[in-house]
Design an enzyme around this catalytic site. Sequence first.
Site, short mmCIF file in Angstrom:
data_model
loop_
_atom_site.label_atom_id
_atom_site.label_comp_id
_atom_site.label_asym_id
_atom_site.label_seq_id
_atom_site.Cartn_x
_atom_site.Cartn_y
_atom_site.Cartn_z
CB CYS A 1 -0.76 -0.12 1.26
SG CYS A 1 -2.01 -1.28 1.35
CG HIS B 1 -2.74 3.36 2.80
ND1 HIS B 1 -3.34 2.90 1.63
CD2 HIS B 1 -2.73 1.98 3.65
CE1 HIS B 1 -3.76 1.65 1.95
NE2 HIS B 1 -3.16 1.30 2.87
CG ASN C 1 -6.16 -0.98 2.24
OD1 ASN C 1 -5.65 -0.59 1.28
ND2 ASN C 1 -5.49 -1.40 3.28
O1 UT7 Z 1 -2.70 -1.19 4.69
C1 UT7 Z 1 -2.65 -1.98 5.94
C2 UT7 Z 1 -3.77 -3.02 5.78
N1 UT7 Z 1 -4.25 -3.57 7.00
C3 UT7 Z 1 -4.96 -2.80 7.99
O2 UT7 Z 1 -5.53 -1.84 7.66
C4 UT7 Z 1 -5.54 -3.61 9.15
C5 UT7 Z 1 -5.04 -3.08 10.80
N2 UT7 Z 1 -5.98 -3.77 11.39
C6 UT7 Z 1 -7.08 -3.23 11.88
O3 UT7 Z 1 -7.53 -2.31 11.22
C7 UT7 Z 1 -7.82 -3.95 12.88
O4 UT7 Z 1 -6.78 -4.85 13.67
C8 UT7 Z 1 -8.84 -4.89 12.19
C9 UT7 Z 1 -9.98 -3.99 11.79
C10 UT7 Z 1 -8.65 -5.87 11.11
C11 UT7 Z 1 -9.56 -5.72 13.30
O5 UT7 Z 1 -9.90 -5.01 14.37
P1 UT7 Z 1 -9.69 -5.52 15.86
O6 UT7 Z 1 -10.00 -4.59 16.97
O7 UT7 Z 1 -7.92 -5.58 16.04
O8 UT7 Z 1 -10.05 -6.73 16.14
P2 UT7 Z 1 -9.55 -8.34 16.27
O9 UT7 Z 1 -8.66 -8.81 15.27
O10 UT7 Z 1 -8.82 -8.09 17.65
O11 UT7 Z 1 -10.83 -9.19 16.38
C12 UT7 Z 1 -11.71 -8.88 17.57
C13 UT7 Z 1 -12.83 -9.87 17.35
C14 UT7 Z 1 -12.46 -11.23 17.22
O12 UT7 Z 1 -13.49 -12.01 17.80
P3 UT7 Z 1 -13.03 -12.85 19.27
O13 UT7 Z 1 -11.73 -13.58 19.08
O14 UT7 Z 1 -12.81 -11.53 20.26
O15 UT7 Z 1 -14.27 -13.49 19.74
C15 UT7 Z 1 -12.57 -11.23 15.81
O16 UT7 Z 1 -12.89 -12.66 15.32
O17 UT7 Z 1 -13.50 -9.56 16.18
C16 UT7 Z 1 -13.88 -10.67 15.59
N3 UT7 Z 1 -13.96 -10.19 14.02
C17 UT7 Z 1 -15.00 -9.77 13.61
N4 UT7 Z 1 -16.21 -9.83 13.94
C18 UT7 Z 1 -17.22 -9.48 12.88
C19 UT7 Z 1 -12.77 -10.00 13.28
N5 UT7 Z 1 -13.27 -9.53 12.09
C20 UT7 Z 1 -14.59 -9.45 12.07
C21 UT7 Z 1 -15.82 -9.31 11.23
N6 UT7 Z 1 -16.97 -9.12 11.90
N7 UT7 Z 1 -15.46 -8.84 10.01
#
Ligand code: UT7
Length: 326
Positions: free
Chosen positions: A112, A239, A269
């Site tokens: 990116c 970005h 993104n």
């Molecule tokens: O160019 C760079 C590209 N990458 C990025 O921009 C990603 C950067 N990361 C982020 O923005 C965040 O880490 C995310 C938005 C991807 C995820 O947010 P988070 O607050 O870090 O969530 P998490 O990965 O810690 O997951 C929290 C919970 C999990 O459930 P449990 O284990 O707590 O029960 C996930 O399984 O949210 C769950 N989860 C979802 N739930 C509903 C993960 N994705 C989803 C979803 N819908 N789409």
Amino acid sequence: MSPAAVLAAVGAALPPHTVSNDDLAARMDTSDEWIRSRTGITSRHVAGIDQSTADLAVQAAAQALNGSYSPGVDALVVATTTPDRCCPATAPTVAARLGLTGVPAHDVAAGCTGFLYALATAAGLIAAGTAETVLVIGADRLASLPRPDDRTTVPLFGDGAGAVLLRRGDADEAGALAPIVLGSDGTCADLIAAACPGTLHMGGADVFRHAVERMSTASRRAATAAGWDLAAVDRLVPHQANSRITSFVARRLGVPDARRLSNVAHVGNTGGASIPLLLTQAHADGRLQSGHRTLLTAFGAGLPWGAVALTWPDLTHPTEGAGHDR
Ligand code: UT7
């Protein structure tokens, strides 16, 4: 003093088909509320199988060239993580389709951050005397990279392209790119990765932390390289990974949120396309205006990062000499 690279035109392209959060919730275990609150994304554009990365790139570039007063293009660089084929590169095809057969054309792979690396490449071509005008395109079809049922990555990504035309000019004119800050940390290469061919995997929380840290640091260095105090920044163009990341970056830099440009809600993104797509939209709707001190910053898979400052030029009324003699 070596010549500067000056921004002379912008263009963008989005596939017509959009996918809303509710559309995703109908086919995987997620919700509009979860996606919006974690990312700020409400919908994204997704290319059909008949619309390639090169198609998007050509469309964005054509729009930039349409709005340009420059008589020609001497070189072309495409930043993409999703080339249509592993080999050859996308850029020569794009050049040929734009009627630019014969110009030097190559791809840049820097996730990116690819657009900022491509800007640096183009500025180098201008400084070296290889080219007087360079078309820089960021084009990606990231929506097709995740496994289709992976709720942790599918909601984040969309498809699109953006393009800018750079011309040879002087460092003290509006649109001139200040020194471009770049970096990378390959020890974290596995945090966002896709096998070749293969689907995308991401360690979201770690990526989040790195993104905020790297974009903030690079932005500070780019402002210093331009001789700007951060308080002087009128527009921060990060970005568009997601709105939580970009608002953390703005807060860390002390840039008021009203000066942070965003379009992530409607495009997600879009990888290498993210910054030039946002520049084009913000220029068109007046959020970016001539004289705005503008700071671009990006971060991506690899992990590469970068930032660059420029004063937004008047693209509607080019001054005498905005083109170049060939
Ligand atoms: O160019 C760079 C590209 N990458 C990025 O921009 C990603 C950067 N990361 C982020 O923005 C965040 O880490 C995310 C938005 C991807 C995820 O947010 P988070 O607050 O870090 O969530 P998490 O990965 O810690 O997951 C929290 C919970 C999990 O459930 P449990 O284990 O707590 O029960 C996930 O399984 O949210 C769950 N989860 C979802 N739930 C509903 C993960 N994705 C989803 C979803 N819908 N789409």
